[in-house]
Write a protein that holds these residues in place. Structure first.
Motif, PDB file in Angstrom:
ATOM      1  N   LYS A  29       0.826  -1.197   0.000  1.00  0.00           N
ATOM      2  CA  LYS A  29       0.000   0.000   0.000  1.00  0.00           C
ATOM      3  C   LYS A  29       0.867   1.257   0.000  1.00  0.00           C
ATOM      4  CE  LYS A  29      -3.860  -2.167   2.472  1.00  0.00           C
ATOM      5  NZ  LYS A  29      -4.717  -2.098   3.675  1.00  0.00           N
ATOM      6  N   PRO A  30       0.418   2.294  -0.696  1.00  0.00           N
ATOM      7  CA  PRO A  30       1.175   3.553  -0.688  1.00  0.00           C
ATOM      8  C   PRO A  30       1.077   4.230   0.669  1.00  0.00           C
ATOM      9  CG  PRO A  30      -0.903   3.852  -1.821  1.00  0.00           C
ATOM     10  CD  PRO A  30      -0.787   2.383  -1.539  1.00  0.00           C
ATOM     11  N   PRO A  31       2.020   5.085   1.002  1.00  0.00           N
ATOM     12  CA  PRO A  31       1.965   5.774   2.295  1.00  0.00           C
ATOM     13  C   PRO A  31       0.814   6.762   2.355  1.00  0.00           C
ATOM     14  CG  PRO A  31       3.709   6.688   0.932  1.00  0.00           C
ATOM     15  CD  PRO A  31       3.192   5.480   0.206  1.00  0.00           C
ATOM     16  N   GLU A  32       0.230   6.889   3.545  1.00  0.00           N
ATOM     17  CA  GLU A  32      -0.793   7.910   3.732  1.00  0.00           C
ATOM     18  C   GLU A  32      -0.121   9.239   4.057  1.00  0.00           C
ATOM     19  OE1 GLU A  32      -3.674   6.691   6.583  1.00  0.00           O
ATOM     20  OE2 GLU A  32      -4.345   4.956   5.407  1.00  0.00           O
ATOM     21  N   SER A  33      -0.874  10.320   3.957  1.00  0.00           N
ATOM     22  CA  SER A  33      -0.302  11.634   4.225  1.00  0.00           C
ATOM     23  C   SER A  33      -0.181  11.873   5.720  1.00  0.00           C
ATOM     24  CB  SER A  33      -1.150  12.738   3.587  1.00  0.00           C
ATOM     25  OG  SER A  33      -2.457  12.728   4.136  1.00  0.00           O
ATOM     26  N   ALA A  34       0.852  12.602   6.101  1.00  0.00           N
ATOM     27  CA  ALA A  34       1.053  12.934   7.510  1.00  0.00           C
ATOM     28  C   ALA A  34       0.179  14.123   7.886  1.00  0.00           C
ATOM     29  CB  ALA A  34       2.525  13.265   7.758  1.00  0.00           C
ATOM     30  N   LYS A  35      -0.336  14.118   9.097  1.00  0.00           N
ATOM     31  CA  LYS A  35      -1.096  15.246   9.625  1.00  0.00           C
ATOM     32  C   LYS A  35      -0.162  16.141  10.420  1.00  0.00           C
ATOM     33  CE  LYS A  35      -5.597  12.932   9.783  1.00  0.00           C
ATOM     34  NZ  LYS A  35      -6.760  12.549  10.633  1.00  0.00           N
ATOM     35  N   LEU A  36      -0.055  17.380   9.998  1.00  0.00           N
ATOM     36  CA  LEU A  36       0.873  18.303  10.628  1.00  0.00           C
ATOM     37  C   LEU A  36       0.347  18.725  12.000  1.00  0.00           C
ATOM     38  CD1 LEU A  36       1.772  20.537   7.551  1.00  0.00           C
ATOM     39  CD2 LEU A  36       2.674  18.294   8.216  1.00  0.00           C
ATOM     40  N   ARG A  83       6.664  19.072  14.195  1.00  0.00           N
ATOM     41  CA  ARG A  83       6.067  17.811  14.641  1.00  0.00           C
ATOM     42  C   ARG A  83       4.867  17.458  13.764  1.00  0.00           C
ATOM     43  NH1 ARG A  83       6.431  20.570  19.603  1.00  0.00           N
ATOM     44  NH2 ARG A  83       4.167  20.630  19.808  1.00  0.00           N
ATOM     45  N   TRP A  84       4.658  16.167  13.587  1.00  0.00           N
ATOM     46  CA  TRP A  84       3.519  15.665  12.814  1.00  0.00           C
ATOM     47  C   TRP A  84       3.106  14.305  13.366  1.00  0.00           C
ATOM     48  CZ3 TRP A  84       8.411  16.671  11.070  1.00  0.00           C
ATOM     49  CH2 TRP A  84       9.239  15.565  10.805  1.00  0.00           C
ATOM     50  N   VAL A  95       5.321  17.940   4.763  1.00  0.00           N
ATOM     51  CA  VAL A  95       5.962  16.661   5.043  1.00  0.00           C
ATOM     52  C   VAL A  95       5.539  15.649   3.984  1.00  0.00           C
ATOM     53  CG1 VAL A  95       6.120  14.717   6.649  1.00  0.00           C
ATOM     54  CG2 VAL A  95       6.150  17.062   7.521  1.00  0.00           C
ATOM     55  N   SER A  96       6.529  15.003   3.366  1.00  0.00           N
ATOM     56  CA  SER A  96       6.263  13.933   2.409  1.00  0.00           C
ATOM     57  C   SER A  96       6.492  12.590   3.088  1.00  0.00           C
ATOM     58  CB  SER A  96       7.180  14.058   1.185  1.00  0.00           C
ATOM     59  OG  SER A  96       6.935  15.260   0.493  1.00  0.00           O
ATOM     60  N   THR A  97       5.632  11.621   2.807  1.00  0.00           N
ATOM     61  CA  THR A  97       5.758  10.283   3.386  1.00  0.00           C
ATOM     62  C   THR A  97       6.189   9.301   2.302  1.00  0.00           C
ATOM     63  OG1 THR A  97       3.348  10.091   3.087  1.00  0.00           O
ATOM     64  CG2 THR A  97       4.158  10.599   5.288  1.00  0.00           C
ATOM     65  N   LYS A  98       7.067   8.351   2.705  1.00  0.00           N
ATOM     66  CA  LYS A  98       7.637   7.420   1.738  1.00  0.00           C
ATOM     67  C   LYS A  98       7.567   5.995   2.279  1.00  0.00           C
ATOM     68  CE  LYS A  98      10.883  10.907   0.002  1.00  0.00           C
ATOM     69  NZ  LYS A  98      12.290  11.240  -0.308  1.00  0.00           N
ATOM     70  N   ASN A  99       7.483   5.047   1.345  1.00  0.00           N
ATOM     71  CA  ASN A  99       7.460   3.626   1.658  1.00  0.00           C
ATOM     72  C   ASN A  99       8.424   2.941   0.699  1.00  0.00           C
ATOM     73  OD1 ASN A  99       6.838   0.840   1.795  1.00  0.00           O
ATOM     74  ND2 ASN A  99       4.712   1.247   2.319  1.00  0.00           N
TER      75      ASN A  99
END
Length: 226
Positions: A23-30, A55-56, A101-105
């Motif tokens: 599954k692709p990464p979900e977006s981070a909540k700032l 922080r996120w 913030v970018s999220t990666k997998n």
């Protein structure tokens, strides 16, 4: 031995079952620094800079996070990668920043990006310029239809650390950048209807002005009238 064929069928069924794709990464909540705020928690590192912690919240299906903070005064960006839910960067005092913030997998190529937040890093200022107006509608590059009165409604939002916005100057034309001041709005309204023509591209921007005479520019947006 009569159970052997049955066991072979079960083994084959399990061995042929396809694995679910990663599954692709979900977006981070700032979390912090908060949007449209003044960050006063930085630790002094020099007369002109302070260390600020971002922080996120944890994002699902994520191996690592990439923080990007951009100084809007100088248009320079600092980047840091981490597996943690926070990171620190040295920031210019009194400057306007945006951060994302970018999220990666590791298992997928897709990178997911959070919302973009903005804030002033606390400095020696006693008065800050308003945040640039955020354009709501029409969205950048979108096609729209005029109403029965041959008008299109423009809308935006404004915010200011000092809460002292006094007016918005609306520029609108078929030229880029728009140089025609069509309205100065002092009522607190952030919408305006303007007459338009079909098959035409329009450009517009909003200048936000506060009681100290400080101002900010939304940047140029465009839309097409069908």
């Amino acid at each position: 031995m009569r159970y052997l064929p049955f066991l072979l069928v079960i083994v084959l069924c399990f061995s042929c079952k396809k694995k679910d794709p990663p599954k692709p990464p979900e977006s981070a909540k700032l979390v912090f620094p908060q949007n449209n705020s003044e960050c006063t928690t930085g630790t002094n590192t020099s007369p002109t800079t302070s260390m600020v912690e971002f922080r996120w919240q944890q994002a699902a299906n994520t191996d690592s996070y990439e923080l990007r903070a951009t100084n809007m005064n100088t248009n320079t960006t600092q980047t840091v990668s981490t597996s943690s839910l926070s990171a620190k960067l040295p920031l210019q005092k009194g400057a306007l920043y945006t951060w994302v913030v970018s999220t990666k997998n590791k298992a997928v190529l897709q990178v997911t990006t959070s919302q973009t937040w903005r804030f002033y890093n606390a400095g020696f200022e006693t008065s800050y310029a308003p945040f640039p107006a955020e354009i709501i509608l029409p969205e950048l590059g979108k096609s729209v239809f005029k109403d029965i009165n041959n008008e299109v409604s423009l809308s935006w939002s404004g915010s200011d650390v000092d809460n002292d916005i006094v007016s918005y100057q609306l520029y609108f034309s078929t030229e880029k950048p728009p140089t025609t001041l069509v309205a100065t709005i002092t009522t607190g309204s952030t919408t305006r209807k303007l007459t338009v023509e079909s098959n035409t591209i329009y450009y517009w921007k909003v200048i936000t002005i506060d009681s100290e005479g400080n101002s900010s520019d939304s940047g140029v947006f465009d839309f097409r009238v069908e």
